[in-house]
Design an enzyme around this catalytic site. Structure first.
Site, PDB file in Angstrom:
ATOM      1  N   ASP A  73      27.659 -33.873  15.905  1.00 23.39           N
ATOM      2  CA  ASP A  73      27.419 -33.099  17.120  1.00 23.39           C
ATOM      3  C   ASP A  73      25.960 -32.725  17.333  1.00 23.39           C
ATOM      4  O   ASP A  73      25.664 -31.867  18.163  1.00 23.39           O
ATOM      5  CB  ASP A  73      28.256 -31.814  17.091  1.00 23.39           C
ATOM      6  CG  ASP A  73      27.894 -30.920  15.909  1.00 23.39           C
ATOM      7  OD1 ASP A  73      27.335 -31.428  14.924  1.00 23.39           O
ATOM      8  OD2 ASP A  73      28.191 -29.713  15.967  1.00 23.39           O
ATOM      9  N   GLU A  74      25.052 -33.393  16.652  1.00 25.24           N
ATOM     10  CA  GLU A  74      23.661 -32.938  16.691  1.00 25.24           C
ATOM     11  C   GLU A  74      22.726 -34.121  16.480  1.00 25.24           C
ATOM     12  O   GLU A  74      22.984 -34.987  15.652  1.00 25.24           O
ATOM     13  CB  GLU A  74      23.465 -31.896  15.586  1.00 25.24           C
ATOM     14  CG  GLU A  74      22.127 -31.226  15.562  1.00 25.24           C
ATOM     15  CD  GLU A  74      22.042 -30.197  14.429  1.00 25.24           C
ATOM     16  OE1 GLU A  74      21.019 -29.506  14.359  1.00 25.24           O
ATOM     17  OE2 GLU A  74      22.983 -30.116  13.608  1.00 25.24           O
TER      18      GLU A  74
END
Length: 464
Positions: free
Chosen positions: A105-106
């Site tokens: 997610d990053e």
């Protein structure tokens, strides 16, 4: 240091919980907690509705239940998370050839390598706004917070300032003004122990840290750590965005609701984990040389044992056999509460070993199915998992126990659906797998498979 704000950091907000709310209409706007649901579980992530009650990542599930008893507690659906992650990473790679994923997610994006006509603050702001809109469109409504700055350090800090759904662009030349009022813990590498050491010499903020000489910091924290903090406190960070991040290891581990003693049962569980790990290796076209077994005993002591092979392998049989051998090096007679298998020393997967011969016979006789069922029975229908019923269609498990499973029949495309209860062995009910896109395999497994594997059992925490 860069003269332009051309490093972008994107962080999908409450990612696991947001995917669950997207796919489960009845949970939208309500507290959702993803992680281990057993007595020893840990919160992986919590929706913002749950965070209002003080629920945070890495908190025990027991404490989370006491703070927010009305929340939906769900185990992880990593196929769904990998699929959404792959969609976002594909967007980022269309924006720039230099994308450095940090987790599912990053990621960092180097806008200096992008085909942009305008790299001014206004120009990169427009790019970031469009990216946020594109992320929401391709993922079905997920949102991410974005920071843009002249360095990785400041971009990452900026992305956290206006969560959720935030956007902060830091104009070049203002980085130190941004950092100075902040607590020293905002600097990477300043954990509780380092923060306490700095507090003892009167340093609580970045501005106060900036007043210390490099000699004083080295004296307090050592050469490498002290020198690094001296530069970071001044927003001096010249790290490049690295497009290909080499995976260091792939692993799977599980925490059990009761302490396990039976050696044959432990060996069977290790074999299951070895199968998961080697499947991920093959999907990512990787192999590894070092096999590690992690064992947490009844007294919470954790032991690891490793062995290195003469050549890399992705063979389930080889990894499982070595894992079972390593298990014999630890006294497990008092009971095991956590077990894990990992493979490291990774290399590019090229071809099968031309001299490897398939051995159709397992190294040990098959374990009686009842033994493994005794450990996994309670998780056969895990809360939140995708299921399908021959008559009622697609839905998800609301809860299970005492030979029953309750299902809410809804999907991301429907409104809140009806709830029905069935026998746990109902032949019309079966798990439904959410298949990730083809390009999700390398993204998810090489970047974050070790972190994600089995987190629904052990409660591996997603970064906030």
């Amino acid at each position: 240091m860069r003269a332009e704000a051309t490093i972008l950091h994107v962080d999908l907000d409450a990612f696991f919980a947001a995917v669950e709310q997207r796919d489960k209409p009845s949970l939208r706007g309500k507290p959702v907690i993803v992680g281990g649901v057993g007595g020893r579980g840990v919160v992986a992530t919590a929706s913002y509705e749950a965070r209002v009650y003080g629920v945070r990542s890495a908190m025990s599930s027991a404490e989370a239940r006491s703070r927010c008893p009305h929340a939906a507690f769900l185990t992880g659906r990593f196929d769904a998370y990998r699929a959404s992650s792959a969609q976002v990473m594909a967007l980022l790679r269309r924006l720039s050839p230099l994308v450095e994923p940090l987790s599912l997610d990053e990621a960092f994006v180097d806008l200096a390598a992008a085909d942009l006509d305008d790299r001014s603050v206004a120009g990169v702001t427009r790019v970031a706004e469009q990216l946020k809109a594109d992320v929401a469109e391709v993922t079905g409504g997920l949102c991410g917070s974005i920071g843009v700055a002249s360095s990785k350090l400041v971009a990452k800090i900026a992305s956290d300032l206006e969560k959720p759904d935030g956007l902060v662009v830091v104009p070049p030349g203002t980085e130190r003004d941004l950092l100075r009022p902040m607590k020293v813990g905002v600097i990477p590498g300043v954990g509780p122990a380092t923060a306490e050491r700095l507090r003892r010499v009167g340093v609580r903020t970045v501005a106060e840290l900036e007043q210390l000489s490099v000699e004083e910091l080295v004296r307090q924290l050592g050469q490498a750590h002290g020198t690094s903090l001296f530069h970071l406190a001044r927003a001096q960070d010249d790290r490049a965005v690295v497009a290909e991040r080499e995976a260091k290891s792939v692993s799977a581990e599980d925490t059990y609701d009761t302490d396990l003693v039976d050696r044959r049962l432990l060996e069977g569980l290790l074999e299951r984990q070895a199968t998961k790990v080697t499947e991920r290796l093959r999907k990512a076209r990787l192999s590894g040389r070092t096999v590690t077994v992690k064992i947490r005993l009844h007294d919470f002591s954790t032991h690891t044992r490793s062995a290195t092979l003469p050549a890399p392998t992705d063979s389930t049989r080889v990894v499982a056999r070595l894992a079972r051998t390593l298990l014999t090096e630890v006294d497990t007679s008092g009971g095991v509460r956590l077990l894990g298998v990992g493979v490291s020393g990774l290399a590019d997967w090229i071809q099968e070993d031309l001299f490897e011969t398939e051995d159709p016979e397992p190294d040990t006789a098959p374990l009686p199915a009842v033994d493994l069922d005794r450990v996994t029975r309670s998780r056969q229908w895990s809360p939140g998992m995708d299921v399908e019923h021959a008559e009622h269609g697609a839905g998800w498990v609301w809860g299970s126990g005492i030979g029953r499973v309750t299902v809410r029949f809804e999907t991301a495309e429907t409104g809140p659906g009806p709830v029905r209860t069935f026998r746990a062995d109902d032949p019309a009910l079966r798990p439904r797998r959410v298949a990730p896109p083809d390009d999700a395999v390398a993204d998810a497994d090489a970047e974050g498979a070790g972190a994600a594997a089995g987190a629904d059992q052990r409660g591996g925490a997603e970064p906030e």
